[in-house]
Design a protein around this motif. Structure first.
Motif, short mmCIF file in Angstrom:
data_model
loop_
_atom_site.label_atom_id
_atom_site.label_comp_id
_atom_site.label_asym_id
_atom_site.label_seq_id
_atom_site.Cartn_x
_atom_site.Cartn_y
_atom_site.Cartn_z
N ASP A 36 -16.51 -58.60 12.95
CA ASP A 36 -16.82 -60.20 13.30
C ASP A 36 -16.83 -59.42 14.71
N ASN A 37 -17.01 -60.31 15.02
CA ASN A 37 -17.59 -60.18 16.56
C ASN A 37 -16.81 -60.87 17.66
N TYR A 38 -16.07 -61.61 17.04
CA TYR A 38 -14.49 -62.52 17.08
C TYR A 38 -15.19 -62.90 18.81
N ALA A 39 -15.69 -64.15 19.07
CA ALA A 39 -16.20 -64.37 20.04
C ALA A 39 -15.75 -65.43 20.56
N TYR A 40 -14.86 -65.84 20.30
CA TYR A 40 -13.98 -67.41 20.16
C TYR A 40 -12.43 -67.02 21.08
N ILE A 41 -12.21 -65.65 19.97
CA ILE A 41 -11.19 -64.99 20.48
C ILE A 41 -10.59 -64.67 22.45
N PRO A 42 -11.47 -64.76 23.03
CA PRO A 42 -11.38 -64.17 24.82
C PRO A 42 -11.50 -65.87 25.42
N LEU A 43 -12.80 -66.87 24.31
CA LEU A 43 -12.02 -68.15 25.54
C LEU A 43 -11.09 -69.30 24.30
#
Length: 205
Positions: A36-43
Motif C-alpha cells: 500500500d502507499n499508505y498515503a493517509y498515514i502521514p496526514l
C-alpha cells in the motif's frame, strides 16, 4: 529499494520449472515493492499532532493569541504532513499489524487474480513477498492443503522472511522454491506433464 533484475527473475523462473517437473502443483511467485502507499498515514499523524500542539502551547498563558495558535496549528500540520511522507519515516509510523494486514490482503487478491483457484486438481500455490513490509506468505489451494498442513510452510516462510529483512530476496526465493518442492514432490507428485500457469516472477508496480 531495488527489486530483482531480469537475470535474477530468470533464476526464479528456472527454479519453478525444475520443481514443477516433479509435481502436479502449479507455482506462481509474486513480488511487490509494497502492499500500500499508505498515503493517509502521514496526514493522520500530522493531524493528530496538530491538534495537540496548540493545547500544549496554551498551557503557557499569554504566549500566543488565538490567531497565532491557529497559525501554529496549520504550520504544524503542513510541516509534519510533508516530513512524514518520507518513506523511512512513514514505515515507522505504521503498526506492524496494519502493514501485515495490508500485505496479507494483497496476497489473497493475487491468489485470485493469478487464477490459482482454477487449476486442474486444485493444486495452485502462491509464494508472495512484499518487500517494504518484510512480509512473506505461502497460499495453497485445496488440492495441496488436503495433503500438506500449514505447519509445513511455517519454517520456510520464517527463513524467507529473514532473507528479505537481510536484503537477500533472490536467495530467499530460490531457497523457498526448493524447500517447497521437496514437500510437493513427496505429497503431490507429478502424474502427467502440464504447465497451466506462467513460471516467471510477477513483479507488481
Amino acid at each position: 529499494m531495488a527489486l530483482l533484475s531480469e537475470d535474477e527473475q530468470r533464476q526464479v523462473a528456472e527454479a519453478i520449472h525444475r520443481v514443477e517437473r516433479d509435481t502436479d502443483a502449479e507455482l506462481v511467485t509474486v513480488l511487490a515493492p509494497q502492499a500500500d502507499n499508505y498515503a493517509y498515514i502521514p496526514l493522520l499523524w500530522a493531524g493528530l499532532l496538530a491538534l495537540v500542539v496548540p493545547g500544549a502551547v496554551n498551557y503557557f498563558p499569554g504566549w500566543l493569541t488565538a490567531y497565532e495558535l491557529t497559525l501554529v496549528q496549520w504550520a504544524t500540520f503542513i510541516v509534519l504532513g510533508l516530513a512524514f511522507r518520507r518513506p523511512a519515516i512513514t514505515t515507522r509510523l505504521i503498526p506492524q499489524s496494519v502493514r501485515h494486514w495490508r500485505a496479507g490482503n494483497l496476497a489473497r487478491r493475487q491468489f485470485l487474480e493469478q487464477n490459482l483457484h482454477h487449476t486442474e486438481g486444485e493444486t495452485g500455490m502462491l509464494i508472495f513477498v512484499s518487500e517494504a513490509e518484510r512480509y512473506v506468505e505461502i497460499l495453497v489451494d485445496r488440492g495441496i492443503s488436503a495433503r500438506i498442513g500449514d505447519e509445513a510452510w511455517q519454517s520456510i516462510v520464517a527463513a524467507f522472511t529473514r532473507r528479505v529483512k537481510e536484503g537477500e530476496t533472490l536467495k530467499g526465493f530460490l531457497e523457498c522454491i526448493e524447500a517447497c518442492g521437496e514437500h510437493l514432490k513427496e505429497q503431490v507428485p507429478a502424474t502427467h506433464e502440464r504447465n497451466e500457469l506462467p513460471n516467471h516472477l510477477i513483479v507488481l508496480d
